[in-house]
Write an enzyme that holds these catalytic residues in place. Structure first.
Site, short mmCIF file in Angstrom:
data_model
loop_
_atom_site.label_atom_id
_atom_site.label_comp_id
_atom_site.label_asym_id
_atom_site.label_seq_id
_atom_site.Cartn_x
_atom_site.Cartn_y
_atom_site.Cartn_z
N GLU A 83 3.19 3.83 5.19
CA GLU A 83 1.95 4.55 5.53
C GLU A 83 2.18 5.73 6.46
O GLU A 83 1.52 5.85 7.50
CB GLU A 83 0.95 3.54 6.13
CG GLU A 83 0.65 2.42 5.15
CD GLU A 83 -0.21 1.29 5.73
OE1 GLU A 83 -0.70 1.42 6.87
OE2 GLU A 83 -0.39 0.28 5.02
N GLU A 138 1.05 -4.42 -3.02
CA GLU A 138 0.10 -5.21 -2.22
C GLU A 138 -1.22 -5.35 -2.97
O GLU A 138 -2.31 -5.18 -2.41
CB GLU A 138 -0.14 -4.52 -0.87
CG GLU A 138 1.12 -4.28 -0.07
CD GLU A 138 0.88 -3.67 1.31
OE1 GLU A 138 -0.27 -3.66 1.78
OE2 GLU A 138 1.86 -3.21 1.92
O1 9MR Z 1 -2.27 -8.69 5.54
C1 9MR Z 1 -1.85 -8.19 6.79
C2 9MR Z 1 -2.73 -8.73 7.89
O2 9MR Z 1 -2.59 -10.14 8.00
C3 9MR Z 1 -2.39 -8.06 9.22
O3 9MR Z 1 -3.33 -8.45 10.20
C4 9MR Z 1 -2.42 -6.54 9.05
C5 9MR Z 1 -1.96 -5.83 10.31
O4 9MR Z 1 -0.61 -6.00 10.53
O5 9MR Z 1 -1.54 -6.15 8.01
C6 9MR Z 1 -1.90 -6.67 6.76
O6 9MR Z 1 -1.02 -6.19 5.77
C7 9MR Z 1 -1.00 -4.77 5.60
C8 9MR Z 1 0.38 -4.39 5.16
O7 9MR Z 1 1.34 -4.87 6.06
C9 9MR Z 1 0.50 -2.88 5.02
N1 9MR Z 1 -0.52 -2.35 4.14
C10 9MR Z 1 -1.89 -2.77 4.40
C11 9MR Z 1 -1.95 -4.30 4.49
C12 9MR Z 1 -3.38 -4.76 4.69
O8 9MR Z 1 -3.83 -4.31 5.92
#
Ligand code: 9MR
Length: 370
Positions: A156, A261
């Site tokens: 990102e 994802e």
């Molecule tokens: O699913 C993840 C959630 O449990 C966490 O709180 C969040 C923050 O770290 O991240 C989520 O996963 C993210 C991923 O690592 C990167 N892309 C977006 C995903 C959804 O927020």
């Protein structure tokens, strides 16, 4: 009343048998076998799943999926909580899970502006930040060299308009931090595939930014093996054209395309736009949580159709796609129950809260087995 209850239990059982004829058996179609010739089928694992706390959940994961991504345990905050302290307990368990079950193990993620340890957020000079980055990448990627098959090296790094995100990395180190991340990852684990991962890069404006980023790495002679399009989408199907074009355009750069994802939210988004910007957070409103008691059949079917349409594109371009990973194994674990509004009931994945397959599951499986 009893009769009604019996009838509804029978209906659910019949539906499950229809939808998932081999539930509980070790043979028969599963997602990973159905798509074996096409691409890997993955899921994200949370801490509980990595610890194999629930046998049924473990069985579901190993039956359906042949690739795994750690939902949180490898992010820099949890894994590198103090400058000279690494916490490898959960990540070691995650990698051991993948090795034990013969899965393709993804590392997520080395450099991300979010979920940084707090001491990094307070760094104010380039040398200290560069020192953190190098040490972090060398130690984490180095530890799992040979076991992790692919790293989301950078996550990102783009704004919605395709410009570089004004993260702490860009502000203190300039654009060169991107090249450094890929250079150090390649040195730490020469055998792992290196990916750039982001959400919304199927949209033309942001896609242009991703293409520019990838080309700039290639122009410097650095290795980048693939791009991860996250795929946090909603029910509105008007992005199919963008999805297909991005597969085509990214693969023209000579790299692999993964969907890293995937989930399809069925709930309204307050801003009307689907993104995965976790800094968004809205106040609670019962109108924004319409399916607390269950998902209406019409929405189930709309979601199944949406997944089917997306997978038709994936199958059409299967030779360009390395992996399709869902962001979780069942609705109960999804981050979308808590974002961008806390405590909602969302239904974005292929299995429901009781681990039963949904119409969305069947619609995808049917594309290969019917
Ligand atoms: O699913 C993840 C959630 O449990 C966490 O709180 C969040 C923050 O770290 O991240 C989520 O996963 C993210 C991923 O690592 C990167 N892309 C977006 C995903 C959804 O927020």
């Amino acid at each position: 009343m009893q009769l009604l209850k019996l009838a509804s239990v029978t209906a659910i059982t019949l539906y499950s048998l229809y939808a998932y004829p081999c539930f509980g058996q070790v043979s028969g179609p599963s997602l990973k076998t159905a798509f074996q010739q096409d691409f890997l089928i993955g899921t994200a694992l949370n801490g509980r799943q990595i610890s194999e706390r629930n046998e049924k959940e473990t069985q579901l994961i190993i039956r359906e999926y042949n690739a795994i991504t750690p939902e949180n345990v490898m992010k820099s905050g949890p894994i590198h909580p103090e400058p000279n302290l690494f916490n490898f307990e959960a990540s070691d368990r995650y990698v051991a899970f993948g090795v034990k079950h013969g899965m393709y193990i993804v590392g997520h993620t080395l450099i991300w502006h979010s979920q940084l340890p707090s001491y990094v957020q307070h760094i104010r000079n380039a040398d200290s930040l560069s020192h953190f980055m190098k040490g972090h990448i060398e130690t984490v990627a180095g530890r799992y060299a040979g076991k992790i098959k692919s790293w989301d090296v950078l996550n990102e790094a783009l704004e919605e308009d395709g410009s570089l995100r004004k993260s702490i990395f860009l502000q203190l180190l300039g654009e060169d931090y991107i090249a450094k991340a890929f250079e150090w990852a390649a040195q730490a684990d020469p055998g792992a595939e290196l990916y750039y991962n982001d959400y919304g890069i199927e949209r033309p404006e942001k896609r242009k930014g991703a293409i520019k980023l990838i080309k700039s790495l290639q122009a410097k002679g650095l290795r980048i093996d693939g791009v991860g399009i996250q795929g946090h989408w909603g029910l509105n199907g008007n992005n199919l054209y963008d999805i297909e074009n991005s597969i085509i355009e990214f693969s023209r750069l000579g790299i692999k395309v993964a969907f890293t994802e995937l989930d399809i939210s069925v709930l309204p988004h307050p801003s009307g736009v689907t993104t995965a910007d976790i800094s968004q957070n809205y106040a609670q409103d019962p109108k924004m949580n319409p399916y607390r008691e269950g998902l209406p059949q019409a929405i189930q079917m709309a979601q199944a159709k949406r997944y089917e349409d997306i997978f038709k594109i994936f199958i059409k371009h299967k030779e360009k796609i390395s992996r399709v990973t869902f962001w979780g194994a069942h609705d109960g674990q999804s981050w979308l129950n808590g974002w961008p509004i806390k405590n909602r009931t969302n239904y974005p994945l292929l299995h429901d809260r009781d681990l039963m397959p949904k119409p969305a599951y069947t619609s995808i499986l049917n594309l290969k087995t019917k």
